[in-house]
Each structure stands twice: as C-alpha cells, then as structure tokens.
Write a protein that holds these residues in place. Structure first.
Motif, mmCIF file in Angstrom:
data_model
loop_
_atom_site.group_PDB
_atom_site.id
_atom_site.type_symbol
_atom_site.label_atom_id
_atom_site.label_comp_id
_atom_site.label_asym_id
_atom_site.label_seq_id
_atom_site.Cartn_x
_atom_site.Cartn_y
_atom_site.Cartn_z
ATOM 1 N N VAL A 112 0.810 122.758 22.277
ATOM 2 C CA VAL A 112 2.052 121.987 22.303
ATOM 3 C C VAL A 112 2.098 121.008 21.139
ATOM 4 N N LEU A 113 0.994 120.327 20.871
ATOM 5 C CA LEU A 113 0.955 119.349 19.783
ATOM 6 C C LEU A 113 1.077 120.028 18.419
ATOM 7 N N TRP A 114 0.455 121.190 18.276
ATOM 8 C CA TRP A 114 0.579 121.924 17.016
ATOM 9 C C TRP A 114 2.024 122.381 16.782
ATOM 10 N N LEU A 115 2.671 122.867 17.834
ATOM 11 C CA LEU A 115 4.069 123.279 17.706
ATOM 12 C C LEU A 115 4.959 122.090 17.350
ATOM 13 N N TRP A 116 4.689 120.961 17.983
ATOM 14 C CA TRP A 116 5.464 119.744 17.686
ATOM 15 C C TRP A 116 5.260 119.314 16.235
ATOM 16 N N ALA A 117 4.000 119.341 15.757
ATOM 17 C CA ALA A 117 3.708 118.961 14.375
ATOM 18 C C ALA A 117 4.377 119.917 13.396
ATOM 19 N N LEU A 118 4.335 121.208 13.694
ATOM 20 C CA LEU A 118 4.968 122.201 12.816
ATOM 21 C C LEU A 118 6.483 122.027 12.772
ATOM 22 N N SER A 119 7.073 121.642 13.913
ATOM 23 C CA SER A 119 8.524 121.404 13.921
ATOM 24 C C SER A 119 8.886 120.223 13.024
ATOM 25 N N ILE A 158 10.942 118.371 7.468
ATOM 26 C CA ILE A 158 10.674 117.795 6.149
ATOM 27 C C ILE A 158 10.866 118.835 5.052
ATOM 28 N N PHE A 159 10.354 120.038 5.295
ATOM 29 C CA PHE A 159 10.506 121.123 4.316
ATOM 30 C C PHE A 159 11.981 121.460 4.099
#
Length: 287
Positions: free
Chosen positions: A21-28, A33-34
């Motif tokens: 969940v945290l990785w998905l949130w960070a990637l979002s 930003i991208f």
C-alpha cells in the motif's frame, strides 16, 4: 508456540500488505510529479489541444523555465521578485515565531511565577479556538494598527503558542535541572544557563522545528494573499497566475514556475531528511 508462530505469520502478512500500500501511494505521488514535469516541458498550444498528452509531439521546451523566470509576473512583480519576497518573509517569519515560542516555552517550563497556571491555561484555551473564527477579528485589529500590507505584519507573527510551544514546553519540562543547578553553583547567570546549557541540548529539536516551519511558510499562499497582497510570494503569485494561464495558453509556464518553486523545499527535505524523520531524543542526564 503454535500461537506465537501464527501471530508471526499474521504480522508478516500485515507488514507485506502495508508495504504494498505504501509503495503504491509513493508511486502515485511520483506519477503526479512526473506528470507536472512533462506539462512544464510542453508547448502551450499543444497542451491546450490535448491536455492528456504525456510526451510532447514537438519536442521538449526547456525554454519554458527561462520564460517563467523572465516573463512570469503577477501585479507587476516578476518571478524573481516573488522569490525574493518568499525568502525574506519565510526566514523572518520562522525566526520571529521560533524565538518567541522558544522563550515562552522555556519560561513556563523552568520558572514558577504568580498566575503561571492561569496564563498557561489561557494559551491552551486560545489554541482550541478555530482559526477561521479568529480571522475576521484578527484582520480588523491588524488593519486598525496599520500592519496590513506592510512588513510590520511580522510583529503580529511573534506569537508564542501553537503546537511548537507544546513540543518545546514538553521538552523543557522533562529536561533535567541538574545541569542548571550545577551551573548556578559555579556562578552562572540565567542567560548563560539558557544559551550555553539548555539551548545546545535542544538544538536538534529547534532545527527540526525551523525546517518544518520553513516548509509550511514557503508553501503558504493564504497569509500573504490576505495580509500582504502587495508582496506576492511564489505560492501566492502562482496561485493568482493559475487563472490567467488558462486564458493565455501558458499552463506549461505555470507548471514550470511550480517545479522551480518546489525545488528549495525538496532540497531541504533531501539534505535534512535524517533530522526531520529520526526520533528526537529529549536529552538530559542518563543512568
């Protein structure tokens, strides 16, 4: 043993799920930003015709950043002027607020005087009042004092209350008095005890508070918009420029300005990441 084994399995499953969940949130967040960077490198007409276009068809326009610096302006204030206003206001606000808060928290924690409990209770009560309920009265008072739309507004920022006050008060209240008592026996005065003993013990907390406050003030647009409209900062100027950019096909310029405005805060977080994120010790005597 069987129960402990099952409990460890549950903990392992929960840990892995939380990590996903945290990785998905960070990637979002990285995707946002991208996406903003891609828009900042797009031609204004191309973006207007196809806002969903991720990669520019006519190549990247790095000149958008130079154009933002030289031509982006709000109310006659250039981008560099807004940057200057942001720097002096942010640093001045943080220094004034932190100094007053530091002295207030130290006084309440180390000294016992008449009415101390009542005054402390009043500060806590004032913090419980909703901010939006105070805005109209606060604005009227500052307007009558002549502090609106002038650097004198910084005087009103010298308020020693808030969450930083509670954190500093808690720190000093739990700080051992053994150092101060030993210094008094050696003839040290209160100012020397404060600056040479208690301040160094709290420097990590003070630096972390300053950095957190710096980030918040740097990105704050409402305060300047309401109290210092003639001194637009980057946050305020870009907020006002957003509506204009939609009509002049300058949305990529707007995003270029946002990216550049966010760089100082991003660098601060990268450089002082350990200071901001690690558990701050409360210092004092151990063992």
């Amino acid at each position: 043993m069987l129960k402990r084994h099952k409990l460890k399995e549950y903990h392992s499953i929960f840990f892995h799920l939380a990590s996903v969940v945290l990785w998905l949130w960070a990637l979002s967040l990285l995707a946002v930003i991208f996406w903003a960077i891609m828009i900042s490198l797009t031609d204004g007409r191309d973006y207007a015709l196809n806002p969903r276009l991720l990669f520019p068809e006519n190549g990247f326009k790095f000149s958008n950043y130079a154009y933002a610096v030289t031509n982006l302006s709000v109310g006659g204030t250039s981008y560099m002027g807004m940057l200057f206003n942001t720097v002096w206001f942010t640093i001045s606000f943080c220094v004034v607020r932190l100094i007053v808060t530091l002295f207030a928290a130290y006084t309440f924690a180390f000294y016992h005087f008449k009415g101390r409990k009542y005054l402390y209770g009043f500060l806590i009560l004032q913090m419980m009042l909703p901010v939006y309920g105070q805005t109209s009265a606060n604005y009227t008072m500052l307007l009558n004092m002549g502090f609106i739309d002038t650097p004198l507004f910084l005087i009103s920022c010298a308020a020693g209350h808030g969450m930083n006050f509670l954190m500093l008060h808690s720190f000093f209240s739990n700080l051992s008095h053994s150092y101060a008592e030993a210094a008094r026996i050696d003839g040290a005065g209160e100012w020397r005890i404060f600056f040479q003993i208690n301040m160094p013990l709290s420097k990590t907390l003070i630096v972390a508070m300053f950095l957190m406050m710096f980030v918040g003030v740097w990105n704050d647009y409402q305060t300047i918009l309401l109290y210092l409209p003639s001194y637009p900062t980057l946050a305020t100027g870009l907020f006002r420029y957003k509506t204009l950019a939609a009509y002049t096909l300058d949305t990529p310029i707007y995003f270029a300005g946002i990216i550049m405005a966010s760089l100082p805060v991003a660098l601060i977080f990268i450089i002082f990441n350990k200071t901001l994120m690690e558990n701050l010790t409360l210092g004092g005597l151990k063992g």
